[in-house]
Design a protein around this motif. Structure first.
Motif: not given
Lengths: 275, 541
Positions: B40-63
């Motif tokens: 399945k595909v989950l779309g994360l959407i939001g303005e810059s600063g919404a935290g979408k990339s941060t959440i994406g990287l967290a699924t690689l256990a990375h900050g």
């Protein structure tokens, strides 16, 4: 800026520079004798009367060190300021105008740099009249070739930014572009470069004095004092090592401060702010 | 079926270092939970600063940088990867979870061949033999629709286009056969026509390989094409989370509704388009004796109206702006201002000629001198052109600040203390201070978030009404053209392929290029991608 954020190394450097500067400014008040007075025998060892001993003519070494700080610091500072003024002005002019002006200035600069600095200085100082003004001028002109390079490089980085283009399109003249648009954005790297060149100026002046072309006797300066007392080393007299150590210590102090400034500059340029 | 990935109450924080203040703890993401099943595909959407990339990287256990994951769980096949040791996390990355970054050009080493970089991580993890990995890479190149898959990998990064490089990076992520891929704005930096190809390739590859994916973007129309579920984020919190169909067709929250309907109003074009404040007459231009970037461009901008210049990157639209401002004197042709030819070079134009044509840049960050305050930035043209000084100048700067909907409180701020939208507003005020007849806008909204961009466009429209200024508006976004322009010129490879009134230029019959360009603009509905691709295969329909 918070004082606590200044690292220990920079504090040591600042303290060292401050000590030398105080000696230089208040020399007549601090020094026990004048720099030209013969007060004892030749190469007397350290004693309560002469804290660092006497030199090759029987003058008090401590007093000469203190007066020497005055000359060394003043000449090096004057030469550095002059070389910066010259180098930055020409370097920025080359970067902003480009084209023929840039080519002429840059190739002229390369020509100057292709001649070894020390040899150039020896020849120039041997021909020109021996006074303080000429000495400062020769040091400044030779050093300004290095400043020109740096100044042109940092100015080129900023000159391609959109806000400089916007100023050009507004119809601003070159002076406004150099001093109001570019210079404020290059101050931090230039400031640290200033420190570095100042350290080199101290070394260069000491070298010239050691070779007899710098500060002329009987005025005291650290490089000249090494030369005056170098023969004593053969007889186990350490008088030459004192001014030598002072030169080394001052240059290290300046470098410590510059290192800290450089780290602050690089962290301003998008680093992680851990400087 | 068990979920592949379960994120439970994720909290992420960082230490912020605001200038002149002590560092403090800030929360970037708070209480985010979602589930993702295999394939399945989950779309994360939001303005810059919404935290979408941060959440994406967290699924690689990375900050990234100073970012720390402060709480919650990220369960991959039931294992909490946040509690794993360094070695186990490393074994996970590049093998079971892979990441596709926005800028493929920055992600590839220019000194190595593509194939070696594509299979590098797979070999490093010891998942396959070199031969098997190469065979899989070639297979993936084929799936992703890359030309000549067998030999494509022998090329170097600079020998392929941006869209192909982005697909090669997708191949790199797919090579170890991961369970999950995180796509971080993979098409944002691409042109619309290229975006369509890459989007289709990614969607196809996900379907064929059966991997699960998190797709991060700020463009709702794009995510609607690939995602099964969509999560709308704002300021690190979940605004809305649900199936793609429900989010697009029946958004439950005001913010989502604003995003969905950000396809603004349409401007009725001016009826009378005769006369011209600016005329470009047969201009050809190129850089440094090379081939011409512009070929015989002729355009006309009527007074008080807006001419939109549309085209992909490399079409010569920014070069045209440089010719008009006099930064690049044309090889042939003239630029006429109110009927009189302008000197080709800016250095030859007098102060009044320069004043009457102003420019707004794409990146307000680099267009404003970081060492000048707002007062100095806006005040300089006032002093320079009109000789204003002292209190009169301050009064006028304040007036301009009010005109751009910012107050006098901003007078002594530096650009670093402004948001992206505020910076662009200051740049607009600086242009306005010169009281110009024409403002050239070089993609002034393309670096901004959709809702901020909308605010800027509304401001520009109001200023046009109040001051009667004319705009030459360079953009690649046809939505903006519909909302904002009176006439359009479509550029392709340095030539104007279509020009005229907006209503005429954007309605059929189309020439081949315009038809392709229009078809590539993503529409905010499910199934658009499939329809467009089907149309393309069967152009007679």
């Amino acid at each position: 800026m918070r004082l606590r954020a200044i690292p220990a190394g920079a504090w040591i450097g600042l303290a060292g520079i401050a000590a030398v500067a105080i000696c230089a400014i208040f020399a007549p008040l601090i020094a026990p004798y004048t720099d030209r007075q013969i007060v004892g025998g030749v190469w007397e060892p350290a004693s309560a009367r002469f804290l660092l001993g006497t030199d090759n003519l029987g003058r008090d070494l401590l007093s000469r060190m203190i007066y020497g700080a005055r000359v060394t610091l003043a000449v090096a500072l004057a030469a550095t300021i002059l070389s910066f003024g010259l180098g930055i002005l020409l370097g920025f002019a080359a970067a902003v105008s480009g084209g023929l002006i840039d080519a002429v200035l840059s190739r002229g600069n390369d020509l100057m740099m292709s001649i070894p600095t020390l040899i150039f200085a020896l020849v120039a100082l041997a021909i020109l009249p021996k006074n303080l003004f000429v000495l400062v001028l020769v040091m400044a002109v030779l050093d300004s070739t290095r400043v020109f390079r740096i100044g042109r490089a940092v100015a080129l980085d900023v000159a391609v930014m959109d806000f400089v283009e916007a100023a050009r399109l507004r119809g601003e003249g070159p002076l406004w572009i150099i001093f109001r648009e570019i210079l404020p954005n290059t101050l931090s790297p230039l400031l640290s470069e200033f420190g570095l060149r100042f350290a080199f100026a101290i070394l260069f002046l000491s070298t010239l004095s050691f070779l007899g072309l710098g500060i002329q006797p009987p005025a005291a300066d650290w490089g000249g004092m090494v030369k005056d007392n170098k023969d004593g080393i053969i007889f186990g007299i350490s008088a030459a090592l004192v001014p030598g150590a002072a030169i080394a210590a001052l240059v290290i102090c300046v470098n410590l401060v510059v290192d800290w400034l450089l780290r602050r500059t690089s962290s301003l340029k998008g680093g992680r702010g851990d400087g | 079926m068990a979920e592949l990935l379960s994120v439970r109450d994720l909290r992420i924080g960082a230490i912020s270092h605001p200038p002149g203040e002590p560092p403090r703890e800030v929360t970037l993401v708070e209480g985010v939970s979602f589930d993702l099943a295999r394939g399945k595909v989950l779309g994360l959407i939001g303005e810059s600063g919404a935290g979408k990339s941060t959440i994406g990287l967290a699924t690689l256990a990375h900050g990234r940088g100073g970012v720390r994951i402060t709480g919650g769980q990220v369960l991959l096949d039931g294992t909490d990867i946040l509690s794993l040791g360094r070695r186990d996390v490393n074994r996970l990355r590049g093998a079971r979870v892979c990441y596709v970054a926005q800028s493929a050009a920055a992600a590839f080493n220019p000194a190595h061949r593509l194939i070696d970089q594509v299979i590098e991580a797979t070999l490093l993890r010891g998942l396959m033999s070199r031969e098997a990995a190469r065979a899989r890479a070639v297979h993936l190149f084929d799936i992703l629709g890359l030309p000549d898959p067998a030999s494509f990998g022998d090329r170097f990064p600079h020998q392929v286009s941006g869209g192909q490089l982005q697909r090669a990076m997708t191949a790199m992520a797919l090579c170890p056969n991961p369970a999950l891929i995180v796509f971080d704005e993979p098409t944002t930096a691409l042109d619309v026509t290229t975006q369509l190809d890459v989007l289709a390739a990614i969607k196809h590859a996900i379907e064929v390989t059966g991997t699960a994916a998190i797709y991060i973007t700020h463009d709702l129309a794009v995510v609607a094409q690939v995602a099964d579920d969509i999560m709308v984020l704002r300021h690190g919190r979940v605004v809305e989370y649900g199936p793609a169909r429900q989010i697009i067709d029946a958004p439950g929250k005001d913010y989502t509704r604003a995003l969905v309907s950000a396809q603004r109003t349409t401007r009725a074009e001016a009826a009378d388009q005769s006369g011209a404040v600016l005329e470009i007459d047969g201009v050809s231009a190129g850089y440094g004796g090379g081939a011409n970037v512009l070929e015989g461009v002729s355009l006309r901008l009527p007074k008080g109206q807006t001419l939109a210049i549309v085209g992909e990157s490399g079409s010569g639209k920014s070069t045209l702006a440089r010719v008009i401002t006099g930064l690049l004197p044309p090889a042939t042709g003239r630029v006429l201002f109110e009927g009189a030819p302008l000197p080709p070079s800016a250095a030859r134009r007098d102060r009044d000629q320069l004043r009457r044509i102003q420019l707004i840049y794409q990146m307000a960050d680099t267009a404003l001198n970081p060492r000048q305050t707002v007062r100095e930035l806006i005040g300089r043209p006032l002093g320079f052109y009109f000789g204003l000084r002292g209190a009169a100048k301050t009064a006028r700067v304040t007036q301009l600040l009010e005109q751009i909907e910012m107050g006098r409180g901003f007078l002594d701020r530096y650009p670093a203390e402004l948001s992206g939208g505020q910076k662009q507003r200051v740049a607009i005020a600086r242009a306005l201070a010169a009281e110009p007849e024409i403002i050239l806008c070089d993609e002034p909204t393309s670096a901004l978030d959709p809702l901020v961009a909308e605010g800027i466009l509304r401001l520009l429209a109001r200023l046009r009404r109040e001051t009667g200024v004319s705009y030459l508006f360079i953009t690649h976004d046809l939505g903006i053209v519909r909302a904002f322009a009176d006439s359009v010129a479509i550029m392709h490879r340095g030539k104007v392929v279509r020009a005229g009134r907006k209503s005429a230029a954007l309605s059929p019959p189309f020439d081949a290029y315009t038809a392709r360009l229009l078809a590539c603009v993503p529409e905010m509905r499910l199934g658009w991608l499939e329809e467009t691709l089907a149309m393309r295969k069967d152009p007679d329909q």
